[in-house]
Write an enzyme that holds these catalytic residues in place. Structure first.
Site, PDB file in Angstrom:
ATOM      1  N   ASP A  48      11.019   7.645  -9.890  1.00  0.00           N
ATOM      2  CA  ASP A  48      10.545   7.352  -8.531  1.00  0.00           C
ATOM      3  C   ASP A  48      11.262   6.104  -8.018  1.00  0.00           C
ATOM      4  OD1 ASP A  48       9.065   7.857  -6.284  1.00  0.00           O
ATOM      5  OD2 ASP A  48       7.252   6.862  -6.984  1.00  0.00           O
ATOM      6  N   LYS A  53      -3.181  -2.964  -9.561  1.00  0.00           N
ATOM      7  CA  LYS A  53      -2.948  -1.688  -8.881  1.00  0.00           C
ATOM      8  C   LYS A  53      -4.235  -0.873  -8.915  1.00  0.00           C
ATOM      9  CE  LYS A  53       0.284   2.211  -8.679  1.00  0.00           C
ATOM     10  NZ  LYS A  53       1.536   2.775  -9.205  1.00  0.00           N
ATOM     11  N   SER A  75       0.851  -1.191   0.000  1.00  0.00           N
ATOM     12  CA  SER A  75       0.000   0.000   0.000  1.00  0.00           C
ATOM     13  C   SER A  75       0.884   1.237   0.000  1.00  0.00           C
ATOM     14  CB  SER A  75      -0.914  -0.006   1.226  1.00  0.00           C
ATOM     15  OG  SER A  75      -1.749   1.121   1.239  1.00  0.00           O
TER      16      SER A  75
END
Length: 546
Positions: free
Chosen positions: A288, A153, A133
């Site tokens: 990221d 997702k 999560s």
């Protein structure tokens, strides 16, 4: 004037910090009067967190309560253990994939609404207990009816409204900084927030993320360095994305990597090469790369997931970055200084010698040192001081690249502290320059452009004949436009207007004074004096405006 919604959100932030015992982070005395009064109203909020909890736990809890944007901030900080105390760094790592989940039945409802079918028709199995999560979405395991193991997702319900609220707050704070903070011009806070807005809103579109993943997978097809899971586009919508389920060792679990016999030196070096390959070869990079999104296999191959934030750079920026890196690795600080001035990142009137000396003083002490011997906290402080001294502007389009480079350095530090970042990157850069600018590359570009040129070859004799004929008959006109010449022409016109007004005004003023002094034609003299004064004022205004 600060908007009421911004004041309410600031008050909410303060209450959460108070609730977690972190109120000392806000120095109320440094705020403006109305804001100071607002934040001093009321107590410490409801359900205070026990103060005996470690500060790292309280900081992580506060970031989770504040929402997705603040969780993203914590994730970024978690990659910089050298800048944080160990207890805080250990807690912030948990933000990477252990954000409190939302209920599995809500995830099921989002999937069914997005794909228009019951989960039982879509998947042979669907686990409502989330596998991981994060701040924007969470992941569930599933199996397709065709037998493939996949992950699903799902965006958090209501996440976009929450993010829009926080973005509004960030823009308000950026505008206030622009108005009241001297350093804002250099740091360009509004533009930086606008770049962050674009990035995080893109992350809310899972179709876009799926397309990013598929593109990077295509570019690394067959690579021994990086593997990207397959995307199932038939099961992908804005709120839902389905990808191949992979297995690997979390890159942040160094002890498990060692137990599995992974060569950490090769893994660290490949991380650097992957970064430069994505930036310089592809102009498209995973932006990221925190440890929650990166896994490794026993043969030191990376597996990357979560392509919600992908950066891209222009051809011009790419060459500029590469030239900077090459000059830096060759210790050619003069060239680094010249390129910063040529690019407009620092003022044109900066003395190259002074800027060169400042860069040398920062960079020279860290060469030929492994990561473990470099204090990046001290290095960043020195770099900020140099930037401030020379009025260096932040480049919003490169903020993601800078963030990713920091992530890569943080991963390398954890995996293999003896890594020499400079010596690892330099050979790759030299190969890239050879491939990009060498004779073979030039020949390939020529071969690529030949078909386009061939389309125009039949027209060339006629165009040449027409140009020569016009020149012989005096009909050839050459139109030339230059911004600099146009600006010079406007300046000359303003000078001429100002000079004409000054001469005319001075003449009228003198003649008016003479007429008034002689006592004859007093009205005419007064009018001449007034007109002269107005014209001289106009001339002064033109000069000042110029």
């Amino acid at each position: 004037m600060i908007r009421p919604a911004t004041l309410r959100r600031l008050r909410h932030i303060q209450l959460i910090l108070l609730r977690h015992g972190l109120n000392e982070l806000i120095d109320i005395d440094q705020l403006s009067g109305p804001l100071r009064l607002l934040l001093r109203l009321g107590g410490g909020g409801s359900n205070p967190i026990p103060q005996e909890l470690p500060r790292g736990v309280r900081i992580r809890g506060a970031l989770e309560d504040l929402g997705p944007i603040f969780v993203k901030f914590g994730q970024t900080l978690s990659t910089r253990r050298d800048l944080l105390p160990d207890d805080i760094a250990e807690e912030l790592v948990k933000l990477q994939d252990r954000v409190p989940p939302f209920p599995g039945n809500e995830a099921r409802a989002v999937v069914e609404h997005a794909l228009g079918k019951p989960v039982a028709e879509l998947f042979a199995e669907f686990d409502e207990t989330p596998l991981a999560s994060a701040s924007v979405a969470q992941v569930h395991t599933a199996t397709l009816h065709s037998g493939e193991a996949v992950v699903v997702k799902v965006l958090r319900p209501g996440v976009e409204a929450r993010i829009q609220t926080d973005l509004g707050l960030l823009f308000e704070l950026a505008r206030l900084a622009d108005r009241f903070w001297r350093g804002a011009k250099r740091l360009r806070p509004v533009e930086v927030v606008a770049e962050f807005e674009k990035t995080i809103l893109d992350e809310l579109d899972l179709v876009r993320e799926a397309a990013n993943a598929a593109e990077i997978r295509r570019r690394f097809e067959g690579s021994e360095m990086l593997y990207i899971p397959k995307v199932y586009f038939d099961y992908t919508r804005t709120e839902v994305m389905v990808m191949e389920r992979i297995s690997g060792i979390p890159i942040g679990d160094v002890e498990q990597l060692k137990r599995e016999g992974v060569d950490l030196k090769i893994l660290a070096e490949r991380g650097v090469e992957i970064f430069f390959t994505q930036v310089l070869r592809d102009s498209l990079f995973h932006a990221d790369m925190h440890p929650g999104n990166i896994f490794a296999t026993r043969d030191a191959r990376y597996i990357a997931v979560d392509f919600g934030i992908v950066g891209s750079i222009s051809q011009e920026d790419k060459h500029y970055i590469a030239e900077n890196f090459r000059a830096f690795f060759n210790r050619d600080y003069r060239r680094v200084a010249e390129m910063h001035i040529e690019s407009g990142w620092i003022p044109k009137d900066t003395r190259v010698v002074e800027f060169e000396a400042a860069i040398r003083a920062v960079c020279e002490p860290i060469f030929n040192k492994p990561l473990k011997e470099i204090s990046y906290g001290h290095l960043l402080l020195r770099l900020f001081q140099v930037a401030r001294r020379f009025d260096m502007e932040v480049q919003p389009q490169l903020v993601l690249l800078q963030k990713t480079l920091l992530n890569i350095e943080g991963l390398g530090r954890d995996l293999y502290p003896d890594l020499d970042l400079w010596q690892t990157a330099k050979p790759f850069l030299e190969r890239w320059f050879k491939d990009e600018l060498g004779p073979v590359s030039s020949l390939n570009k020529l071969r690529t452009q030949l078909p386009q040129w061939a389309q125009h070859w039949p027209d060339m004799p006629m165009l040449a004949h027409r140009a020569l004929s016009d020149a012989a008959n005096g009909k050839l006109n050459v139109n030339f436009h230059s911004r600099e010449l146009a600006a010079l022409h406007r300046d000359l016109q303003r000078h001429q207007r100002g000079t004409l007004l000054s001469v005319t005004g001075g003449s009228l003023l003198i003649s008016g004074a003479v007429l008034l002094a002689s006592g004859s034609a007093a009205i005419l003299g007064a009018i001449s004096a007034v007109l002269g004064t107005l014209l001289l004022t106009g001339a002064w205004l033109i000069s000042a405006w110029r």
